[in-house]
Write an enzyme that holds these catalytic residues in place. Structure first.
Site, PDB file in Angstrom:
ATOM      1  N   TRP A  34       0.804  -1.221   0.000  1.00  0.00           N
ATOM      2  CA  TRP A  34       0.000   0.000   0.000  1.00  0.00           C
ATOM      3  C   TRP A  34       0.840   1.276   0.000  1.00  0.00           C
ATOM      4  O   TRP A  34       0.302   2.362  -0.188  1.00  0.00           O
ATOM      5  CB  TRP A  34      -0.945   0.028   1.222  1.00  0.00           C
ATOM      6  CG  TRP A  34      -0.232  -0.320   2.507  1.00  0.00           C
ATOM      7  CD1 TRP A  34      -0.209  -1.552   3.114  1.00  0.00           C
ATOM      8  CD2 TRP A  34       0.605   0.528   3.303  1.00  0.00           C
ATOM      9  NE1 TRP A  34       0.588  -1.520   4.229  1.00  0.00           N
ATOM     10  CE2 TRP A  34       1.101  -0.249   4.376  1.00  0.00           C
ATOM     11  CE3 TRP A  34       0.987   1.877   3.224  1.00  0.00           C
ATOM     12  CZ2 TRP A  34       1.949   0.276   5.350  1.00  0.00           C
ATOM     13  CZ3 TRP A  34       1.838   2.383   4.201  1.00  0.00           C
ATOM     14  CH2 TRP A  34       2.301   1.596   5.237  1.00  0.00           C
ATOM     15  N   ASN A  35       2.134   1.177   0.273  1.00  0.00           N
ATOM     16  CA  ASN A  35       2.864   2.448   0.459  1.00  0.00           C
ATOM     17  C   ASN A  35       3.147   3.173  -0.864  1.00  0.00           C
ATOM     18  O   ASN A  35       3.214   4.398  -0.897  1.00  0.00           O
ATOM     19  CB  ASN A  35       4.135   2.252   1.302  1.00  0.00           C
ATOM     20  CG  ASN A  35       5.123   1.308   0.687  1.00  0.00           C
ATOM     21  OD1 ASN A  35       4.782   0.526  -0.194  1.00  0.00           O
ATOM     22  ND2 ASN A  35       6.356   1.375   1.144  1.00  0.00           N
ATOM     23  N   PRO A  49      -3.531  -6.096  -5.579  1.00  0.00           N
ATOM     24  CA  PRO A  49      -3.032  -4.925  -4.849  1.00  0.00           C
ATOM     25  C   PRO A  49      -3.318  -5.057  -3.354  1.00  0.00           C
ATOM     26  O   PRO A  49      -4.104  -5.918  -2.944  1.00  0.00           O
ATOM     27  CB  PRO A  49      -3.862  -3.778  -5.447  1.00  0.00           C
ATOM     28  CG  PRO A  49      -5.148  -4.416  -5.883  1.00  0.00           C
ATOM     29  CD  PRO A  49      -4.821  -5.846  -6.250  1.00  0.00           C
ATOM     30  N   ALA A  50      -2.715  -4.191  -2.565  1.00  0.00           N
ATOM     31  CA  ALA A  50      -2.993  -4.193  -1.118  1.00  0.00           C
ATOM     32  C   ALA A  50      -4.454  -3.803  -0.888  1.00  0.00           C
ATOM     33  O   ALA A  50      -5.007  -2.955  -1.608  1.00  0.00           O
ATOM     34  CB  ALA A  50      -2.069  -3.215  -0.421  1.00  0.00           C
ATOM     35  N   GLU A  72      10.726  -8.177  -3.435  1.00  0.00           N
ATOM     36  CA  GLU A  72      11.231  -6.862  -3.001  1.00  0.00           C
ATOM     37  C   GLU A  72      10.685  -6.653  -1.602  1.00  0.00           C
ATOM     38  O   GLU A  72       9.508  -6.327  -1.428  1.00  0.00           O
ATOM     39  CB  GLU A  72      10.732  -5.755  -3.936  1.00  0.00           C
ATOM     40  CG  GLU A  72      11.259  -5.837  -5.364  1.00  0.00           C
ATOM     41  CD  GLU A  72      12.740  -5.519  -5.473  1.00  0.00           C
ATOM     42  OE1 GLU A  72      13.326  -4.949  -4.530  1.00  0.00           O
ATOM     43  OE2 GLU A  72      13.333  -5.858  -6.512  1.00  0.00           O
ATOM     44  N   LEU A  73      11.537  -6.854  -0.593  1.00  0.00           N
ATOM     45  CA  LEU A  73      11.022  -6.922   0.784  1.00  0.00           C
ATOM     46  C   LEU A  73      11.465  -5.711   1.613  1.00  0.00           C
ATOM     47  O   LEU A  73      11.820  -4.672   1.075  1.00  0.00           O
ATOM     48  CB  LEU A  73      11.464  -8.243   1.412  1.00  0.00           C
ATOM     49  CG  LEU A  73      11.140  -9.483   0.556  1.00  0.00           C
ATOM     50  CD1 LEU A  73      11.665 -10.754   1.192  1.00  0.00           C
ATOM     51  CD2 LEU A  73       9.637  -9.587   0.292  1.00  0.00           C
ATOM     52  N   CYS A 103      10.339   1.716   2.112  1.00  0.00           N
ATOM     53  CA  CYS A 103      11.384   0.705   2.313  1.00  0.00           C
ATOM     54  C   CYS A 103      12.784   1.321   2.244  1.00  0.00           C
ATOM     55  O   CYS A 103      13.741   0.730   2.724  1.00  0.00           O
ATOM     56  CB  CYS A 103      11.248  -0.411   1.292  1.00  0.00           C
ATOM     57  SG  CYS A 103      11.206   0.191  -0.398  1.00  0.00           S
TER      58      CYS A 103
HETATM   59  P1  NAP Z   1       2.574  -6.799   3.552  1.00  0.00           P
HETATM   60  O1  NAP Z   1       1.768  -6.843   4.773  1.00  0.00           O
HETATM   61  O2  NAP Z   1       3.604  -7.830   3.348  1.00  0.00           O
HETATM   62  O3  NAP Z   1       1.535  -6.784   2.332  1.00  0.00           O
HETATM   63  C1  NAP Z   1       1.942  -6.720   0.987  1.00  0.00           C
HETATM   64  C2  NAP Z   1       0.968  -7.474   0.122  1.00  0.00           C
HETATM   65  O4  NAP Z   1       0.897  -8.821   0.569  1.00  0.00           O
HETATM   66  C3  NAP Z   1      -0.448  -6.913   0.178  1.00  0.00           C
HETATM   67  O5  NAP Z   1      -1.030  -7.048  -1.098  1.00  0.00           O
HETATM   68  C4  NAP Z   1      -1.124  -7.832   1.176  1.00  0.00           C
HETATM   69  O6  NAP Z   1      -2.524  -7.945   0.961  1.00  0.00           O
HETATM   70  C5  NAP Z   1      -0.445  -9.159   0.868  1.00  0.00           C
HETATM   71  N1  NAP Z   1      -0.472 -10.091   2.004  1.00  0.00           N
HETATM   72  C6  NAP Z   1      -0.605  -9.828   3.319  1.00  0.00           C
HETATM   73  N2  NAP Z   1      -0.609 -10.954   4.045  1.00  0.00           N
HETATM   74  C7  NAP Z   1      -0.470 -11.977   3.165  1.00  0.00           C
HETATM   75  C8  NAP Z   1      -0.404 -13.391   3.305  1.00  0.00           C
HETATM   76  N3  NAP Z   1      -0.465 -13.985   4.493  1.00  0.00           N
HETATM   77  N4  NAP Z   1      -0.256 -14.132   2.187  1.00  0.00           N
HETATM   78  C9  NAP Z   1      -0.172 -13.534   0.988  1.00  0.00           C
HETATM   79  N5  NAP Z   1      -0.260 -12.201   0.784  1.00  0.00           N
HETATM   80  C10 NAP Z   1      -0.388 -11.430   1.866  1.00  0.00           C
HETATM   81  O7  NAP Z   1       3.353  -5.418   3.387  1.00  0.00           O
HETATM   82  P2  NAP Z   1       2.758  -3.948   3.491  1.00  0.00           P
HETATM   83  O8  NAP Z   1       2.527  -3.663   4.925  1.00  0.00           O
HETATM   84  O9  NAP Z   1       1.642  -3.766   2.531  1.00  0.00           O
HETATM   85  O10 NAP Z   1       3.973  -3.090   2.909  1.00  0.00           O
HETATM   86  C11 NAP Z   1       5.028  -2.695   3.676  1.00  0.00           C
HETATM   87  C12 NAP Z   1       6.249  -3.557   3.432  1.00  0.00           C
HETATM   88  O11 NAP Z   1       6.585  -3.524   2.048  1.00  0.00           O
HETATM   89  C13 NAP Z   1       7.463  -3.033   4.144  1.00  0.00           C
HETATM   90  O12 NAP Z   1       8.164  -4.087   4.722  1.00  0.00           O
HETATM   91  C14 NAP Z   1       8.287  -2.384   3.037  1.00  0.00           C
HETATM   92  O13 NAP Z   1       9.649  -2.291   3.274  1.00  0.00           O
HETATM   93  C15 NAP Z   1       7.978  -3.278   1.898  1.00  0.00           C
HETATM   94  N6  NAP Z   1       8.257  -2.602   0.633  1.00  0.00           N
HETATM   95  C16 NAP Z   1       9.368  -2.984  -0.064  1.00  0.00           C
HETATM   96  C17 NAP Z   1       9.691  -2.347  -1.254  1.00  0.00           C
HETATM   97  C18 NAP Z   1      10.867  -2.786  -2.045  1.00  0.00           C
HETATM   98  O14 NAP Z   1      10.939  -2.405  -3.220  1.00  0.00           O
HETATM   99  N7  NAP Z   1      11.788  -3.559  -1.501  1.00  0.00           N
HETATM  100  C19 NAP Z   1       8.871  -1.321  -1.741  1.00  0.00           C
HETATM  101  C20 NAP Z   1       7.746  -0.952  -1.002  1.00  0.00           C
HETATM  102  C21 NAP Z   1       7.449  -1.629   0.186  1.00  0.00           C
HETATM  103  P3  NAP Z   1      -3.603  -7.205   1.903  1.00  0.00           P
HETATM  104  O15 NAP Z   1      -3.243  -5.780   1.903  1.00  0.00           O
HETATM  105  O16 NAP Z   1      -4.887  -7.483   1.197  1.00  0.00           O
HETATM  106  O17 NAP Z   1      -3.499  -7.841   3.252  1.00  0.00           O
END
Ligand code: NAP
Length: 493
Positions: free
Chosen positions: A160-161, A185-186, A259-260, A293
């Site tokens: 979502w960010n 998408p988120a 990309e974590l 991130c």
């Molecule tokens: P997240 O909780 O991991 O969610 C990301 C995506 O995964 C969303 O679409 C979410 O869906 C889905 N998801 C959540 N739980 C899941 C599960 N158990 N199984 C499968 N899919 C699942 O991350 P976030 O809070 O949205 O984003 C923040 C993170 O992203 C941070 O750690 C940040 O560093 C990282 N990030 C990394 C980069 C990069 O390029 N390295 C760029 C941007 C962000 P729902 O929303 O529907 O739950």
């Protein structure tokens, strides 16, 4: 005022999934509300698709794949450029949608639309350069070489960010390579993805090539991971979920790109002007209210300039305005939801309870429940959560160090390895740090480091693979080797 009333083209606000070129309701009738994090107001609703509907998205992609891959690269390029032009033409509406669902200031949202669109243009062109190679033959009378072919259906799961750019950075690469995509998408920010689908349709991207599915994340992801027809999974999000998905993809031996999370060090050398470095650190920390991130998570300052640096940082930070991103004066919008605010508060409390000093950050000034005022902590140590965890909040932690070897050890003291910042003008120090830092990206004397031409990605538990640059499209290409034998005597073979 509803979302549609705020847009010059209300048709960009879609509240259905997009599968096989059709706007789709959930068969089970389940809907989820999506809120504006700044006001708590309900912006709209999205359907949660049933398992059969997720499978039908894969059917649609499978059906569309042969024709899309058969297009010439320049024909796919034209379609993608038409999509790019539409993003540019609708930039203001896309930015408004993003600010409403994500919370970031409008100026940042405009920047993200520009950034997101730039990947479409980049990969549209890169698609024309997916060259194979000619291999000098070791086999008599044979010609050897490779050709590049699209991997197949790509499942893209995004956070979502950065609700728009994290999709285009993947989708444009996959589509340019000849692959159909299914985007999940988120849940917090579906409307940017759906607006992208509306524009893809207008750009003439064929049905089944760009699909957006919505639903319960774990269920949707499991279905996509288990489906043998999906050949690549590209995920941007937390390391926790990345690990789960990597495991789930093992059964079908899918190609995986991750990309974590990050835990970026921001290193300031003793030769730096403390004011210049402090201003840069503020810029690197507070973008997207720290929910980035690449955010400077651990600010490591040489002891000789530490106190001056902290003074300038606090002064610069106090000038940041927190509020609703629709207000043009605002620098920091809300956090994405209440849990993010609670987590930020816990991280600050944990640091203070372990001896950190709260220099600035008065939460009584927060303009609403999802807002968190910027915080500056000093005396941060490796035991504290603010050091160990990706705080994803406007919380800056500063630590003093005494020499280069110590700061290298400090900077690498994390499971993450996405990006690091180095501020110094000493060329020997730059080279030493550049080589010693265990990060996929190191930015020296520059806050801005990303963009289409660079290989974005991390090492250690920050991910696998690269997005952007010349490597980004490789994630969606297979290398096919050929050996043409019995050619007779071929000169030079
Ligand atoms: P997240 O909780 O991991 O969610 C990301 C995506 O995964 C969303 O679409 C979410 O869906 C889905 N998801 C959540 N739980 C899941 C599960 N158990 N199984 C499968 N899919 C699942 O991350 P976030 O809070 O949205 O984003 C923040 C993170 O992203 C941070 O750690 C940040 O560093 C990282 N990030 C990394 C980069 C990069 O390029 N390295 C760029 C941007 C962000 P729902 O929303 O529907 O739950």
């Amino acid at each position: 005022m509803t979302m549609s009333n705020k847009l010059s083209d209300p048709r960009l606000f879609r509240q259905h999934a997009y599968v096989d070129g059709k706007w789709t309701y959930g068969d089970g009738g389940r809907e989820e509300a999506v809120n504006d994090p700044a006001t708590g107001e309900v912006l709209g609703h999205i359907p949660w698709l049933e398992a059969d509907q997720i499978r039908s998205a894969v059917d649609a992609a499978e059906k569309a794949f042969p024709q899309w891959r058969a297009l010439r690269a320049d024909e796919r390029c034209e379609r993608l450029l038409a999509w790019y032009d539409l993003l540019q033409a609708n930039r203001e509406d896309l930015a408004t949608i993003m600010t409403l669902e994500q919370g970031k200031p409008l100026s940042d949202a405009r920047g993200e639309v520009e950034y997101g669109a730039s990947f479409i243009r980049w990969f549209a062109e890169e698609g024309k350069r997916t060259f194979g190679e000619t291999i000098p033959s070791h086999i008599p009378n044979a010609a050897l070489g490779t050709i590049k072919e699209p991997v197949g259906i790509a499942a893209l799961i995004t956070p979502w960010n950065f609700p728009l750019a994290m999709i285009t950075r993947k989708a444009a690469a996959a589509m340019a390579a000849g692959c159909p995509v299914i985007v999940k998408p988120a849940g917090e920010t579906p409307f940017s993805a759906l607006a992208l689908a509306e524009l893809a349709e207008r750009a003439g991207i064929p049905a089944g090539i760009f699909n957006v599915v919505l639903g319960e994340a774990a269920q949707v992801s499991k279905l996509l991971c288990d489906d043998e027809r999906v050949k690549v999974l590209s995920f941007t999000g937390s390391t926790r979920v990345g690990r789960l998905l990597l495991e789930q993809c093992a059964n079908t031996v899918k190609r995986v790109s991750l990309e974590l999370g990050g835990n970026a060090p921001f290193i300031v050398g003793p030769d730096m002007d403390p004011k210049e470095a402090a201003y840069a650190a503020v810029a690197a920390k507070f973008q997207t209210a720290g929910q980035d991130c690449l955010a400077a998570n651990r600010i490591l300052v040489h002891e000789s300039i530490h106190d001056d640096f902290v003074e300038h940082f606090a002064e610069r930070m106090s000038a940041l305005t927190v509020g609703n991103g629709l207000n043009s004066e605002v620098d920091l919008g809300p956090l994405i939801h209440g849990q993010a605010v609670d987590k930020a508060a816990q991280i600050v409390d944990d640091a203070i309870s372990q001896g950190a000093t709260l220099v600035a950050g008065d939460q009584s000034q927060a303009p609403g429940p999802n807002f968190f005022m910027p915080v500056l902590l000093t005396g941060v140590t490796p035991k504290m959560k603010v050091w160990r965890e990706e705080n994803f909040a406007p919380v800056a932690g500063v630590t003093a160090y005494s020499d280069d070897d110590q700061v290298i050890e400090m900077a690498n003291d994390t499971e993450y390895g996405l990006a690091a910042y180095v501020y110094t003008h000493d060329i020997r120090r730059i080279w030493k740090l550049l080589r010693a830092l265990e990060y996929g990206m190191v930015s020296v004397n520059s806050v801005k480091m990303t963009g289409p031409p660079i290989p974005f990605g991390g090492v250690k538990q920050s991910g696998l693979g690269r997005e952007g640059g010349t490597s980004g499209i490789e994630e969606y290409l297979e290398t096919k080797y050929y050996c043409l034998g019995s050619l007779g005597s071929v000169s030079g073979s």
